[in-house]
Scaffold this motif. Structure first.
Motif, PDB file in Angstrom:
ATOM      1  N   THR A 179       0.840  -1.192   0.000  1.00 51.65           N
ATOM      2  CA  THR A 179       0.000   0.000   0.000  1.00 51.65           C
ATOM      3  C   THR A 179       0.880   1.249   0.000  1.00 51.65           C
ATOM      4  N   ASP A 180       0.292   2.375  -0.378  1.00 53.35           N
ATOM      5  CA  ASP A 180       1.006   3.654  -0.335  1.00 53.35           C
ATOM      6  C   ASP A 180       1.365   3.986   1.113  1.00 53.35           C
ATOM      7  N   THR A 181       2.561   4.527   1.318  1.00 55.43           N
ATOM      8  CA  THR A 181       2.969   4.879   2.673  1.00 55.43           C
ATOM      9  C   THR A 181       2.142   6.036   3.231  1.00 55.43           C
ATOM     10  N   MET A 182       1.594   6.872   2.358  1.00 55.85           N
ATOM     11  CA  MET A 182       0.717   7.956   2.816  1.00 55.85           C
ATOM     12  C   MET A 182      -0.507   7.356   3.519  1.00 55.85           C
ATOM     13  N   LYS A 183      -1.035   6.252   2.974  1.00 60.79           N
ATOM     14  CA  LYS A 183      -2.173   5.569   3.600  1.00 60.79           C
ATOM     15  C   LYS A 183      -1.753   4.918   4.920  1.00 60.79           C
ATOM     16  N   MET A 184      -0.538   4.403   4.953  1.00 57.53           N
ATOM     17  CA  MET A 184      -0.030   3.824   6.201  1.00 57.53           C
ATOM     18  C   MET A 184       0.050   4.897   7.280  1.00 57.53           C
ATOM     19  N   GLY A 185       0.478   6.074   6.901  1.00 57.38           N
ATOM     20  CA  GLY A 185       0.571   7.180   7.851  1.00 57.38           C
ATOM     21  C   GLY A 185      -0.774   7.525   8.449  1.00 57.38           C
ATOM     22  N   ALA A 186      -1.809   7.516   7.612  1.00 55.72           N
ATOM     23  CA  ALA A 186      -3.158   7.797   8.114  1.00 55.72           C
ATOM     24  C   ALA A 186      -3.577   6.731   9.126  1.00 55.72           C
ATOM     25  N   ARG A 187      -3.256   5.466   8.838  1.00 56.98           N
ATOM     26  CA  ARG A 187      -3.562   4.386   9.783  1.00 56.98           C
ATOM     27  C   ARG A 187      -2.810   4.583  11.093  1.00 56.98           C
ATOM     28  N   MET A 188      -1.556   4.976  10.985  1.00 60.04           N
ATOM     29  CA  MET A 188      -0.707   5.139  12.171  1.00 60.04           C
ATOM     30  C   MET A 188      -1.182   6.282  13.063  1.00 60.04           C
ATOM     31  N   ARG A 189      -1.755   7.303  12.455  1.00 66.13           N
ATOM     32  CA  ARG A 189      -2.250   8.427  13.250  1.00 66.13           C
ATOM     33  C   ARG A 189      -3.554   8.076  13.956  1.00 66.13           C
ATOM     34  N   THR A 245       7.133   2.621   7.767  1.00 69.49           N
ATOM     35  CA  THR A 245       7.032   4.072   7.905  1.00 69.49           C
ATOM     36  C   THR A 245       5.701   4.568   7.359  1.00 69.49           C
ATOM     37  N   GLY A 246       5.273   5.698   7.875  1.00 65.73           N
ATOM     38  CA  GLY A 246       4.039   6.323   7.418  1.00 65.73           C
ATOM     39  C   GLY A 246       4.280   7.635   6.707  1.00 65.73           C
ATOM     40  N   PHE A 247       5.536   7.951   6.407  1.00 66.76           N
ATOM     41  CA  PHE A 247       5.833   9.151   5.629  1.00 66.76           C
ATOM     42  C   PHE A 247       5.400   8.923   4.188  1.00 66.76           C
ATOM     43  N   GLY A 248       4.698   9.879   3.603  1.00 67.09           N
ATOM     44  CA  GLY A 248       4.275   9.762   2.211  1.00 67.09           C
ATOM     45  C   GLY A 248       5.467   9.779   1.271  1.00 67.09           C
ATOM     46  N   GLY A 249       5.347   9.039   0.175  1.00 62.80           N
ATOM     47  CA  GLY A 249       6.407   9.002  -0.831  1.00 62.80           C
ATOM     48  C   GLY A 249       6.814   7.600  -1.207  1.00 62.80           C
ATOM     49  N   GLY A 250       6.117   6.609  -0.651  1.00 65.36           N
ATOM     50  CA  GLY A 250       6.365   5.210  -1.011  1.00 65.36           C
ATOM     51  C   GLY A 250       5.128   4.647  -1.667  1.00 65.36           C
ATOM     52  N   VAL A 251       5.311   4.011  -2.832  1.00 65.74           N
ATOM     53  CA  VAL A 251       4.180   3.417  -3.541  1.00 65.74           C
ATOM     54  C   VAL A 251       4.539   2.012  -4.014  1.00 65.74           C
ATOM     55  N   PRO A 252       3.568   1.102  -3.959  1.00 66.48           N
ATOM     56  CA  PRO A 252       3.825  -0.229  -4.498  1.00 66.48           C
ATOM     57  C   PRO A 252       3.760  -0.193  -6.018  1.00 66.48           C
ATOM     58  N   VAL A 253       4.468  -1.106  -6.647  1.00 62.15           N
ATOM     59  CA  VAL A 253       4.389  -1.282  -8.096  1.00 62.15           C
ATOM     60  C   VAL A 253       3.572  -2.538  -8.327  1.00 62.15           C
ATOM     61  N   VAL A 254       2.432  -2.383  -8.996  1.00 61.15           N
ATOM     62  CA  VAL A 254       1.507  -3.486  -9.213  1.00 61.15           C
ATOM     63  C   VAL A 254       1.416  -3.781 -10.709  1.00 61.15           C
ATOM     64  N   GLN A 255       1.622  -5.043 -11.061  1.00 62.79           N
ATOM     65  CA  GLN A 255       1.489  -5.500 -12.434  1.00 62.79           C
ATOM     66  C   GLN A 255       0.583  -6.717 -12.464  1.00 62.79           C
ATOM     67  N   ASN A 256      -0.481  -6.642 -13.266  1.00 63.55           N
ATOM     68  CA  ASN A 256      -1.440  -7.743 -13.373  1.00 63.55           C
ATOM     69  C   ASN A 256      -1.964  -8.187 -12.009  1.00 63.55           C
TER      70      ASN A 256
END
Length: 134
Positions: free
Chosen positions: A69-79, A93-104
Motif C-alpha cells: 500500500t502507499d505509505t501515505m495511507k499507512m501514515g493515516a492508519r498510524m495516526r 514508515t508512514g511518511f508519504g512518498g512510497g508506492v507499491p508497483v503493481v502489475q497484473n
C-alpha cells in the motif's frame, strides 16, 4: 518450485533516471527501488540530498512493497489507533512518498522517494511508476 515476479534491475534504473530527470539539481532526492519481499534493487542519493533521506526513501520503498500500500495511507492508519510498534517491524514508515508497483494485480516491488515535501515525494513516485510501467 515457486516463482516470484519482481522489478528488474533495468526497470529500477529507468525509475531512477525518470526521477532524476524530473527533479534535477535544484530538488535533489533519494530514490529507492525494492522487490516485493522488500529487498533493495536500486538506490540513488542525489548530490545535496540529506543523509537522512537515504534511510527514509529505503524504508518507504520497503513499506510500500511488503505492506502492499502507499505509505501515505499507512501514515493515516498510524495516526489512528493502529500503532506500528505492535507490528514488530522497525522499517515500517508512514511518511508519504512510497508506492507499491503493481502489475497484473501482483505487487512486484516498491518505490520510495525522500527529500521533498511528502505530497511531492508521493506524486513523483506515482509518476515514475506510471512512466515506466504504464
Amino acid at each position: 518450485m515457486y516463482n516470484i515476479q519482481k522489478i528488474s534491475s533495468e526497470e529500477a534504473l529507468l525509475l531512477i533516471q525518470y526521477v532524476v530527470a524530473q527533479t534535477g539539481e535544484s530538488k535533489p532526492v533519494a530514490i529507492s527501488i525494492c522487490g516485493p519481499e522488500g529487498e533493495l534493487i536500486g538506490f540513488l542519493r542525489m548530490d545535496g540530498t540529506s543523509p537522512a533521506a537515504s534511510r527514509i526513501a529505503q524504508n518507504k520503498a520497503y513499506t510500500a512493497a511488503v505492506d502492499r500500500t502507499d505509505t501515505m495511507k499507512m501514515g493515516a492508519r498510524m495516526r489512528g489507533s493502529d500503532n506500528p510498534a505492535f507490528w514488530g517491524d522497525e522499517r515500517i514508515t508512514g511518511f508519504g512518498g512510497g508506492v507499491p508497483v503493481v502489475q497484473n494485480g501482483v505487487v512486484v516491488g516498491g518505490v520510495g522517494i525522500s527529500g521533498l515535501p511528502e505530497a511531492d515525494d508521493e506524486r513523483l513516485a506515482k509518476e515514475a511508476v506510471k512512466h515506466v510501467f504504464g
